[in-house]
Design a protein around this motif. Sequence first.
Motif, PDB file in Angstrom:
ATOM      1  N   SER A 222       0.854  -1.200   0.000  1.00 55.52           N
ATOM      2  CA  SER A 222       0.000   0.000   0.000  1.00 55.52           C
ATOM      3  C   SER A 222       0.881   1.238   0.000  1.00 55.52           C
ATOM      4  N   ALA A 224       0.850   3.387   2.135  1.00 59.80           N
ATOM      5  CA  ALA A 224       1.267   3.650   3.517  1.00 59.80           C
ATOM      6  C   ALA A 224       2.739   3.310   3.713  1.00 59.80           C
ATOM      7  N   GLY A 249      -3.535  -1.503  12.960  1.00 54.91           N
ATOM      8  CA  GLY A 249      -4.182  -1.059  11.722  1.00 54.91           C
ATOM      9  C   GLY A 249      -3.236  -1.331  10.572  1.00 54.91           C
ATOM     10  N   GLY A 253      -0.614  -3.580   4.609  1.00 60.06           N
ATOM     11  CA  GLY A 253       0.717  -3.953   5.082  1.00 60.06           C
ATOM     12  C   GLY A 253       1.898  -3.130   4.607  1.00 60.06           C
ATOM     13  N   GLY A 255       2.992  -0.216   5.652  1.00 54.07           N
ATOM     14  CA  GLY A 255       3.743   0.319   6.790  1.00 54.07           C
ATOM     15  C   GLY A 255       4.606  -0.761   7.418  1.00 54.07           C
ATOM     16  N   ASP A 270      -4.910  -6.139  12.911  1.00 49.46           N
ATOM     17  CA  ASP A 270      -5.963  -5.608  12.036  1.00 49.46           C
ATOM     18  C   ASP A 270      -7.024  -6.687  11.826  1.00 49.46           C
ATOM     19  N   ILE A 291      -7.809  -3.729  17.972  1.00 43.80           N
ATOM     20  CA  ILE A 291      -6.785  -3.607  19.003  1.00 43.80           C
ATOM     21  C   ILE A 291      -7.348  -3.870  20.410  1.00 43.80           C
ATOM     22  N   TYR A 315      -9.692   8.362  19.381  1.00 49.02           N
ATOM     23  CA  TYR A 315      -9.720   6.892  19.402  1.00 49.02           C
ATOM     24  C   TYR A 315      -8.293   6.351  19.355  1.00 49.02           C
TER      25      TYR A 315
HETATM   26  C1  LIG Z   1      -5.387   3.420   6.517  1.00 46.41           C
HETATM   27  S1  LIG Z   1      -5.547   1.716   6.804  1.00 46.41           S
HETATM   28  C2  LIG Z   1      -3.938   1.305   7.319  1.00 46.41           C
HETATM   29  C3  LIG Z   1      -2.949   1.124   6.235  1.00 46.41           C
HETATM   30  C4  LIG Z   1      -1.797   0.317   6.759  1.00 46.41           C
HETATM   31  N1  LIG Z   1      -1.089   1.020   7.838  1.00 46.41           N
HETATM   32  C5  LIG Z   1      -0.786  -0.074   5.707  1.00 46.41           C
HETATM   33  O1  LIG Z   1       0.376   0.139   5.940  1.00 46.41           O
HETATM   34  O2  LIG Z   1      -1.168  -0.610   4.669  1.00 46.41           O
HETATM   35  C6  LIG Z   1      -6.432   1.690   8.315  1.00 46.41           C
HETATM   36  C7  LIG Z   1      -6.593   0.310   8.915  1.00 46.41           C
HETATM   37  O3  LIG Z   1      -6.951   0.486  10.262  1.00 46.41           O
HETATM   38  C8  LIG Z   1      -7.712  -0.654  10.622  1.00 46.41           C
HETATM   39  N2  LIG Z   1      -8.413  -0.394  11.879  1.00 46.41           N
HETATM   40  C9  LIG Z   1      -9.402   0.490  12.116  1.00 46.41           C
HETATM   41  N3  LIG Z   1      -9.796   0.409  13.413  1.00 46.41           N
HETATM   42  C10 LIG Z   1      -9.000  -0.548  13.981  1.00 46.41           C
HETATM   43  C11 LIG Z   1      -8.927  -1.094  15.300  1.00 46.41           C
HETATM   44  N4  LIG Z   1      -9.731  -0.681  16.260  1.00 46.41           N
HETATM   45  N5  LIG Z   1      -8.007  -2.048  15.533  1.00 46.41           N
HETATM   46  C12 LIG Z   1      -7.175  -2.478  14.547  1.00 46.41           C
HETATM   47  N6  LIG Z   1      -7.215  -2.003  13.290  1.00 46.41           N
HETATM   48  C13 LIG Z   1      -8.135  -1.049  13.016  1.00 46.41           C
HETATM   49  C14 LIG Z   1      -8.615  -0.871   9.431  1.00 46.41           C
HETATM   50  O4  LIG Z   1      -9.098  -2.208   9.380  1.00 46.41           O
HETATM   51  C15 LIG Z   1      -7.678  -0.525   8.280  1.00 46.41           C
HETATM   52  O5  LIG Z   1      -7.131  -1.679   7.709  1.00 46.41           O
END
Ligand SMILES: C[S@@+](CC[C@H](N)C(=O)[O-])C[C@H]1O[C@@H](n2cnc3c(N)ncnc32)[C@H](O)[C@@H]1O
Length: 387
Positions: A222, A224, A249, A253, A255, A270, A291, A315
């Motif tokens: 991604s 990210a 999150g 993947g 990041g 995630d 989380i 959050y």
């Molecule tokens: C912007 S994406 C992250 C991109 C990711 N960091 C990457 O490197 O590809 C946001 C992610 O946060 C996850 N997410 C949202 N709320 C969450 C939670 N409470 N616990 C874990 N993951 C969460 C979503 O499922 C989503 O996949």
Amino acid sequence: MQTPESNSAAPNAQFICLTCQRGAEPALKKEMAKRRPDFRFSYSRPGFVTFKLPRLMSTEDRLALDVRALGAIFARSCAHSIGRVADKNADPNEFDLNRAVERVWELARAAFETRDAPKIARLHVYERDRFDVGTRGFEPGLTDYAFEVHRALYGAAHDSFRSSFGPNADRLDAPGDPGEVCLDVAIVERNEFHVGFHRVSDAHSRYPGGLFPLALPTDAASRAFLKFEEGLRWADFPIGIGSRCVDIGASPGGGSQALLARGAEVLGVDPAEIDPRVLVNPNFTHLRGKINQLKRKLFRKSRWFLTDMNVAPDYTLDALEEIVNRDDIAARGLLFTLKFFEWKLADNIPEYIARVKSWGFNHVKARQLQFNRQEIMIAALKKPFYR
Ligand SMILES: C[S@@+](CC[C@H](N)C(=O)[O-])C[C@H]1O[C@@H](n2cnc3c(N)ncnc32)[C@H](O)[C@@H]1O
């Protein structure tokens, strides 16, 4: 064809030129008004803002006044103006670039040819963002036109300047070394250059316009990846082989890939799927779930917590606070995004930072990164760290 005009800053006034993400100018102006109320807003275009300094400053003081010293989270770069080269009357496509370059060097000679003036080690040429980040696939970076102007500028440098150039000064994307002074040419329009200077201090100021020459690898899960690659370079955390990290999150993947590339061991949290190219790495473990659903003992050995959840800032902060304040978890550093679904949330940044400091992190910094969208990155570190 018209001749580009140059006008140096009036001797009784000095200006700084800041670049920022397109759309972030109001946030930048707001934080400047709060942190530097004596700096007067002067001029702005999308992605570019100038301010008048409250008083005349020596060159040495101007060199010390950088993005970090300003405390401007939304500024990408800061150049101290020595003048402008513009030909607003000409069709931008008929702009006489060679003449404009001569004008830039005239300004540089007037500013830097005295004996006690700093030596120019490299030439930083950059364009303000042409589009909003992410629009039409746009990512901020060094443009073809910036390379073209750099080539012309470098080629026309007089020997008196050339003799003080640093290594690889012929390459626009070569990083400057700390302490080097750069001549800045901020391209606001194809026929409007704002000329200034800055000294290389932190990671971003090594590159033109604070723009890392980073491209998305073809196997990135991604975009990210870019955000965390830039964030890790900026944070300068000692994350390397065997560092234990949690990426909250993590899906899909990108990041985590930036961490894995450093040899770190990554727990990726995630509820969503992780890209198979990340899953296949033996240093990656997918903890599937949200989380707050996962047992905290899973994180007992983890030292670094990163997160990029698509949730409101409170959050994200609640989730991190609950983890880092536990007696059985020893967090050394945090790197995370705070997403501003509305710009108003940016007003709360000082409180967000105070909250992170209250958890015992004594080095906390914030920045809107080149690869951040409507969000900022926070890096927090405990130093020294005993465990
Ligand atoms: C912007 S994406 C992250 C991109 C990711 N960091 C990457 O490197 O590809 C946001 C992610 O946060 C996850 N997410 C949202 N709320 C969450 C939670 N409470 N616990 C874990 N993951 C969460 C979503 O499922 C989503 O996949």
